[in-house]
Design an enzyme around this catalytic site. Structure first.
Site, PDB file in Angstrom:
ATOM      1  N   ASP A   1      -7.706   5.618  -2.685  1.00 22.78           N
ATOM      2  CA  ASP A   1      -6.931   4.442  -2.278  1.00 22.78           C
ATOM      3  C   ASP A   1      -6.465   3.683  -3.515  1.00 22.78           C
ATOM      4  OD1 ASP A   1      -5.736   2.293  -1.118  1.00 22.78           O
ATOM      5  OD2 ASP A   1      -7.361   1.851   0.268  1.00 22.78           O
TER       6      ASP A   1
ATOM      7  N   HIS B   1      -2.599   0.594   7.216  1.00 20.45           N
ATOM      8  CA  HIS B   1      -2.789   0.798   5.781  1.00 20.45           C
ATOM      9  C   HIS B   1      -2.331   2.204   5.411  1.00 20.45           C
ATOM     10  CE1 HIS B   1      -4.359  -0.105   1.870  1.00 20.45           C
ATOM     11  NE2 HIS B   1      -5.315   0.805   1.920  1.00 20.45           N
TER      12      HIS B   1
ATOM     13  N   CYS C   1       0.803  -1.225   0.000  1.00 18.70           N
ATOM     14  CA  CYS C   1       0.000   0.000   0.000  1.00 18.70           C
ATOM     15  C   CYS C   1       0.837   1.276   0.000  1.00 18.70           C
ATOM     16  CB  CYS C   1      -0.979  -0.004   1.169  1.00 18.70           C
ATOM     17  SG  CYS C   1      -0.225  -0.244   2.797  1.00 18.70           S
TER      18      CYS C   1
END
Length: 202
Positions: free
Chosen positions: A187, A171, A127
């Protein structure tokens, strides 16, 4: 160990053992090194701002010089194709979705031009790779952007009526500034690995 106290969206109340920063992040006064239970409340309505002050805008446009020339050329061409900010954001996500990027916790090492290598060579990462590359390209396109780190999900305990948030829920994602809308949550990892978003790092 950290002083960070996870909260949902925009906190409106928090425990007396902590405080809220100007970035709307809750911190404990003391380092948290054991399991901690606390109560707070949040609003799911984003903070609405019509304009971003010049000093803050410049902060979120900063980039080191002489790095990632391939990305700079790419996003310059991309900007000509998508002059509107929202179109540029959506189409860069679509580019990531359509070009065989892979989510992995064991990515290859990257060198000096890390965004170039990630976007056009390895296309493998977790991520933070995706959030960082996306933010760098947004800033190259003169769109204020920032990496946000926090937690994705958690486990709800019905009996106790609380959420358990673990480090494995950590995250990273991005936020971009869209004029007359404010900060918009993006995202990039979700474009590559929906399972990571739905089920967590495990």
């Amino acid at each position: 160990y950290s002083k960070l106290l996870p909260a949902l969206d925009t906190p409106v109340s928090w425990p007396n053992s902590g405080f809220m920063s100007s970035e709307h992040v809750i911190y404990a006064f003391q380092t948290v090194n054991n399991r901690l239970q606390y109560q707070l409340s949040s609003s799911n309505k984003p903070i609405s701002r019509q304009t971003l002050p010049g000093k803050i805008r410049n902060r979120y446009l900063q980039l080191p010089k002489n790095y990632n020339p391939q990305s700079k050329t790419f996003i310059s061409d991309f900007r000509r194709q998508h002059p509107k900010d929202t179109s540029l954001v959506n189409n860069l996500l679509q580019y990531i979705r359509n070009n065989k990027f892979i989510y992995t916790l064991q990515p290859p090492k990257l060198g000096k031009h890390s965004v170039d290598e990630f976007m056009f060579k390895t296309r493998r990462g977790f991520c933070e790779h995706y959030a960082n590359a996306f933010v760098v390209m947004m800033r190259m396109a003169k769109i204020p952007a920032r990496v946000v780190t926090g937690y994705q999900g958690g486990i709800y305990n019905k009996l106790g009526d609380y959420f358990i948030v673990r480090q494995s829920d950590a995250h990273a994602w991005a936020e971009v500034w869209i004029d007359n809308q404010g900060w918009r949550r993006i995202d990039p990892t979700a474009a590559v690995s929906p399972d990571r978003i739905e089920r967590g790092i495990e």
